[in-house]
Enzyme design. Structure first.
Site, PDB file in Angstrom:
ATOM      1  N   LYS A  20      45.755 -33.859   0.137  1.00  0.00           N
ATOM      2  CA  LYS A  20      45.108 -34.168  -1.143  1.00  0.00           C
ATOM      3  C   LYS A  20      44.826 -35.663  -1.249  1.00  0.00           C
ATOM      4  CE  LYS A  20      48.695 -32.467  -3.059  1.00  0.00           C
ATOM      5  NZ  LYS A  20      49.740 -32.023  -3.987  1.00  0.00           N
ATOM      6  N   GLY A  74      51.988 -34.184 -13.148  1.00  0.00           N
ATOM      7  CA  GLY A  74      52.041 -32.783 -12.722  1.00  0.00           C
ATOM      8  C   GLY A  74      50.761 -32.244 -12.109  1.00  0.00           C
ATOM      9  N   THR A  75      49.838 -33.115 -11.719  1.00  0.00           N
ATOM     10  CA  THR A  75      48.582 -32.609 -11.136  1.00  0.00           C
ATOM     11  C   THR A  75      48.826 -31.884  -9.804  1.00  0.00           C
ATOM     12  OG1 THR A  75      48.239 -34.845 -10.340  1.00  0.00           O
ATOM     13  CG2 THR A  75      46.892 -34.165 -12.193  1.00  0.00           C
ATOM     14  N   GLY A  76      49.758 -32.408  -9.001  1.00  0.00           N
ATOM     15  CA  GLY A  76      50.055 -31.769  -7.706  1.00  0.00           C
ATOM     16  C   GLY A  76      50.636 -30.375  -7.910  1.00  0.00           C
ATOM     17  N   CYS A  77      51.565 -30.267  -8.872  1.00  0.00           N
ATOM     18  CA  CYS A  77      52.181 -28.959  -9.169  1.00  0.00           C
ATOM     19  C   CYS A  77      51.091 -27.990  -9.622  1.00  0.00           C
ATOM     20  CB  CYS A  77      53.200 -29.075 -10.303  1.00  0.00           C
ATOM     21  SG  CYS A  77      54.434 -30.343 -10.062  1.00  0.00           S
ATOM     22  N   THR A 136      47.899 -37.670 -15.827  1.00  0.00           N
ATOM     23  CA  THR A 136      47.862 -37.054 -14.494  1.00  0.00           C
ATOM     24  C   THR A 136      49.228 -36.490 -14.084  1.00  0.00           C
ATOM     25  OG1 THR A 136      48.349 -39.209 -13.570  1.00  0.00           O
ATOM     26  CG2 THR A 136      46.028 -38.570 -13.645  1.00  0.00           C
TER      27      THR A 136
END
Ligand code: PLP
Length: 286
Positions: free
Chosen positions: A185, A223-226, A221
């Site tokens: 990512k 928690g965007t990965g989760c 932003t």
């Protein structure tokens, strides 16, 4: 929630992840994402964190016996269509999850390596990284590291100037370690667009595909990965193939970021707006 018309069963996903009591990251973000995408969400907590929008203050372990029996209970009874693994803080937690999923192999397994919070708190202990590489990566249908996490797991030094060539090298090593596919990512990179790259094996060759979306300029932003990895798991649970699930997951995250871009919730980095269109349901009630 969407039902399979023949079995009358909800499409179901399980997240095995850390609890963020402020609700922006971890298993609460995952379950919100599943729900927003019409998937019945279930969750096993791997750790209890103390945090809010300003950062992570502490991490408290959940005992391996509790984690194991909770995973067994959900897998045996609900038989989820997809499983996502998020924060795993120590080697005992990793061994426990790997053992449980070997016993109950999921149809799809998305593994999101969560190594460091944006506020700088380690969320995976340094000595657990080897266990993560050896035990969880080979089980992953999809591994979703960001650029620094990909370098750390692939044991290569990060150098922004050489990133494009390093990315291919990192992906090659992570696929070599057993992950079936790796989505690296690019959310941490500056610029007008965010580009993620999916690497997978195709007949002995590494195939690569880019997914790009306009950058949403916002501080919200957390928690965007989760959210992205949970959205991909939700689309896999719904029957999409990997390419469509990644494309759709990214589209959902972009919309959730845009819809929450100007919200002020808490004093730090706020969450994305997981349920950006709840009015249709509310209108049926009010
Ligand atoms: N807390 C938990 C439980 C998480 O799973 C994560 C990320 O995956 C974070 C915190 C980190 O979120 P952020 O990168 O927004 O600090």
């Amino acid at each position: 929630m969407d039902k399979n018309p023949e079995t009358k069963r909800y499409i179901t996903a399980l997240t095995i992840a850390g609890l963020d009591p402020s609700g922006g990251a971890g298993l609460l973000a995952d379950v919100k994402t599943f729900s927003a995408l019409g998937v019945y969400g279930s969750a096993v907590a791997t750790a209890l964190t103390v945090q809010n929008t300003t950062g992570v203050k502490a991490v408290h372990a959940v005992t391996p016996g509790v984690i194991r029996s909770q995973i067994d209970a959900v897998m045996e009874d609900l038989n989820p269509d997809a499983v996502k693994i998020g924060m795993v803080n120590d080697a005992a937690t990793i061994d426990t999850i790997a053992g449980a999923l070997q016993n109950h192999p999921p149809r799809w397994l998305v593994v999101d390596p969560v190594i460091l919070s944006s506020s700088g708190m380690p969320l995976m202990q340094a000595e657990a990284i080897e266990a993560f590489r050896k035990r969880l990566m080979p089980m992953a249908d999809l591994l979703t590291p960001n650029i620094p996490e990909a370098c750390r797991l692939a044991r290569i030094g990060f150098d922004a100037a050489r990133w494009p060539e390093l990315m291919a090298e990192a992906a090659r090593r992570l696929l070599g370690d057993g992950a079936s596919a790796v989505l690296i990512k690019g959310g941490h990179a500056d610029g007008e667009r965010k580009t993620d790259v999916l690497f997978s094996m195709d007949g002995g060759e590494i195939e690569q595909k880019s997914y790009s979306a306009p950058t949403v300029f916002t501080g919200n932003t957390h928690g965007t990965g989760c959210t992205l990895s949970a959205a991909i798991a939700a689309f896999l649970a719904r029957g999409c193939g990997l390419d469509e699930a990644v494309m759709s997951g990214k589209k959902y995250l972009s919309a959730a970021l845009s819809e929450g871009a100007d919200v002020k919730n808490g004093g730090g980095a706020g969450a994305v707006n997981h349920f950006y269109d709840p009015e249709k349901l509310i209108k049926t009630i009010l």
